[in-house]
Scaffold this active site. Structure first.
Site, PDB file in Angstrom:
ATOM      1  N   HIS A  19      26.488  -0.095   9.078  1.00 31.06           N
ATOM      2  CA  HIS A  19      26.040  -0.899  10.213  1.00 31.06           C
ATOM      3  C   HIS A  19      25.613  -0.036  11.397  1.00 31.06           C
ATOM      4  O   HIS A  19      24.713  -0.412  12.156  1.00 31.06           O
ATOM      5  CB  HIS A  19      27.137  -1.885  10.629  1.00 31.06           C
ATOM      6  CG  HIS A  19      27.357  -2.975   9.629  1.00 31.06           C
ATOM      7  ND1 HIS A  19      28.492  -3.766   9.604  1.00 31.06           N
ATOM      8  CD2 HIS A  19      26.580  -3.399   8.601  1.00 31.06           C
ATOM      9  CE1 HIS A  19      28.394  -4.634   8.614  1.00 31.06           C
ATOM     10  NE2 HIS A  19      27.245  -4.434   7.989  1.00 31.06           N
ATOM     11  N   HIS A  42      21.505  -9.478   0.417  1.00 27.49           N
ATOM     12  CA  HIS A  42      22.868  -9.936   0.162  1.00 27.49           C
ATOM     13  C   HIS A  42      23.571 -10.044   1.517  1.00 27.49           C
ATOM     14  O   HIS A  42      24.364  -9.187   1.896  1.00 27.49           O
ATOM     15  CB  HIS A  42      23.607  -8.966  -0.766  1.00 27.49           C
ATOM     16  CG  HIS A  42      22.944  -8.774  -2.095  1.00 27.49           C
ATOM     17  ND1 HIS A  42      21.819  -7.991  -2.265  1.00 27.49           N
ATOM     18  CD2 HIS A  42      23.241  -9.285  -3.316  1.00 27.49           C
ATOM     19  CE1 HIS A  42      21.460  -8.016  -3.550  1.00 27.49           C
ATOM     20  NE2 HIS A  42      22.309  -8.783  -4.205  1.00 27.49           N
ATOM     21  N   SER A  97      25.787  -7.486   9.100  1.00 25.37           N
ATOM     22  CA  SER A  97      24.453  -6.947   9.373  1.00 25.37           C
ATOM     23  C   SER A  97      23.438  -8.009   9.794  1.00 25.37           C
ATOM     24  O   SER A  97      22.576  -7.702  10.630  1.00 25.37           O
ATOM     25  CB  SER A  97      23.940  -6.142   8.169  1.00 25.37           C
ATOM     26  OG  SER A  97      24.233  -6.775   6.955  1.00 25.37           O
ATOM     27  N   ASP A 139      18.949 -15.343  -5.901  1.00 29.00           N
ATOM     28  CA  ASP A 139      19.211 -13.940  -6.194  1.00 29.00           C
ATOM     29  C   ASP A 139      18.474 -13.058  -5.184  1.00 29.00           C
ATOM     30  O   ASP A 139      17.261 -13.211  -4.974  1.00 29.00           O
ATOM     31  CB  ASP A 139      18.756 -13.621  -7.621  1.00 29.00           C
ATOM     32  CG  ASP A 139      18.974 -12.169  -7.981  1.00 29.00           C
ATOM     33  OD1 ASP A 139      20.081 -11.839  -8.417  1.00 29.00           O
ATOM     34  OD2 ASP A 139      18.032 -11.372  -7.807  1.00 29.00           O
ATOM     35  N   GLY A 140      19.205 -12.130  -4.574  1.00 34.27           N
ATOM     36  CA  GLY A 140      18.629 -11.334  -3.499  1.00 34.27           C
ATOM     37  C   GLY A 140      17.513 -10.412  -3.936  1.00 34.27           C
ATOM     38  O   GLY A 140      16.528 -10.226  -3.210  1.00 34.27           O
ATOM     39  N   ASP A 160      21.925  -4.623  -0.260  1.00 36.00           N
ATOM     40  CA  ASP A 160      23.357  -4.334  -0.148  1.00 36.00           C
ATOM     41  C   ASP A 160      24.157  -5.198  -1.127  1.00 36.00           C
ATOM     42  O   ASP A 160      24.943  -6.051  -0.726  1.00 36.00           O
ATOM     43  CB  ASP A 160      23.786  -4.605   1.303  1.00 36.00           C
ATOM     44  CG  ASP A 160      25.256  -4.353   1.541  1.00 36.00           C
ATOM     45  OD1 ASP A 160      25.899  -3.718   0.694  1.00 36.00           O
ATOM     46  OD2 ASP A 160      25.775  -4.817   2.576  1.00 36.00           O
TER      47      ASP A 160
END
Length: 258
Positions: A19, A42, A97, A139-140, A160
Site C-alpha cells: 500500500h 481483487h 487499496s 473473476d478479476g 493482487d
C-alpha cells in the site's frame, strides 16, 4: 477462491509494503493534469476495522501497523490516507487499496473495482459509496483482460490475488503478457507473497525473464506466528512512475531493520 477474506490480514507488514508503494505511485501520477484510470482485480472490502475478531485472531495487523510511523513520514500519501480514514471511521479503521486509491485520485479519474466474493463485494460497494466507481462482481483476471486498454488510456492496474489457488502462480505471467500486448503504456503492479516454501519463485523468475524492464521490489519479515508460511512481500511493476525505484529502496531499507 471464495473463501479468502482480507480482514484476517489487513494492515499487516505486506500491506505496509504494497500500500505504501501504491500510494506513492498514485500521488505521483495525479500530479499530471490529465485524467487516468485505476483498475483493481481483487479489491476486497475497501475498509477494514482492525479490532475485528478476524484481525485480532491472526495478529498480523498488530505486527504491521505498529511499524507504520517508522516506515512512513506524516507527509507520505499513505500515512495521510490512513489518518483521514481513522478520523472518519474510528481509531481501528484501515483503508484497503481501493480506499487508498479513491482518496488520492481526482473527480476526473475513473475507478474499476472487482471482487468475486459476494460478501466482500457488497462491503466494497458500501465502503466506496462516497467515492463512486464502477464495480464488477466477476473473476478479476477476466475483468483485467476485458477492460484493457481502459478509457482513459493513461492509468494503473493492481493485480493482487489471494494465491490460494496454486494455479495463480502460472496464470499471472500469461495474463500480464496479454495485458501488456493490449496496454503497453499502463502501469501494472502485481503483488505476491514471499513464502517459506518458495512457491512464488518460479513465477517471479518468469516475470523477470519476460519483462526485464519491470521493477521488482521484495521485502522480508518475521512470520506473524509460528508456522505461518508468509515471510515477505513482493511487488513487480511495469511502467513504474518516476521515483518508484527510489521509494522502493527506501521502504526495503526499513524492512531490513526489522
Amino acid at each position: 477462491m471464495l473463501s479468502y477474506q482480507h480482514i484476517y490480514h489487513a494492515g499487516n507488514l505486506a500491506d505496509l509494503h504494497k500500500h505504501g508503494l501504491i500510494a506513492h505511485m498514485l500521488e505521483y501520477m495525479t500530479r499530471k493534469d490529465k485524467p487516468m484510470s485505476y483498475l483493481e482485480t481483487h479489491a476486497g472490502r475497501g475498509l477494514y476495522q482492525l479490532d475485528a475478531l478476524e484481525a485480532i485472531k491472526t495478529g498480523e495487523a498488530a505486527q504491521g501497523m505498529s511499524k507504520l510511523a517508522k516506515f512512513y513520514p506524516p507527509e507520505h500519501p499513505y500515512t495521510k490516507v490512513v489518518a483521514k480514514t481513522r478520523a472518519e471511521h474510528g481509531a481501528s479503521a484501515y483503508p484497503g487499496s481501493p480506499l487508498i486509491a479513491a482518496n488520492i485520485l481526482r473527480m476526473t479519474d475513473t475507478i474499476h473495482l472487482c471482487d468475486l466474493h459476494p460478501q466482500e463485494f457488497a462491503a466494497l460497494r458500501e465502503s466506496m459509496r462516497p467515492f463512486g466507481g464502477i464495480f464488477h462482481q466477476k473473476d478479476g483476471l477476466e475483468m483485467a483482460l476485458a477492460l484493457t486498454p481502459p478509457t482513459p488510456r493513461r492509468g494503473m492496474m493492481v493485480i493482487d490475488p489471494s494465491y490460494e489457488m496454486k494455479s495463480d502462480y502460472a496464470v499471472i505471467p500469461r495474463v500480464l503478457f496479454q495485458i501488456w500486448r493490449k496496454w503497453n503504456v499502463g502501469t501494472v503492479a502485481v503483488w505476491y507473497p514471499v513464502l517459506a516454501n518458495g512457491a512464488e519463485r518460479e513465477m517471479v523468475k518468469v516475470l523477470k525473464d519476460c519483462f526485464p524492464i519491470g521493477l521488482s521490489s521484495e521485502v522480508r519479515f518475521p512470520p506473524a506466528r509460528e508456522g505461518h508460511g508468509m515471510i515477505g512481500s513482493g511487488m513487480f511493476i511495469l511502467n513504474a512512475p518516476y521515483g518508484t525505484d527510489e521509494e522502493a529502496r527506501r521502504i526495503e531499507g526499513h524492512f531490513r531493520k526489522l
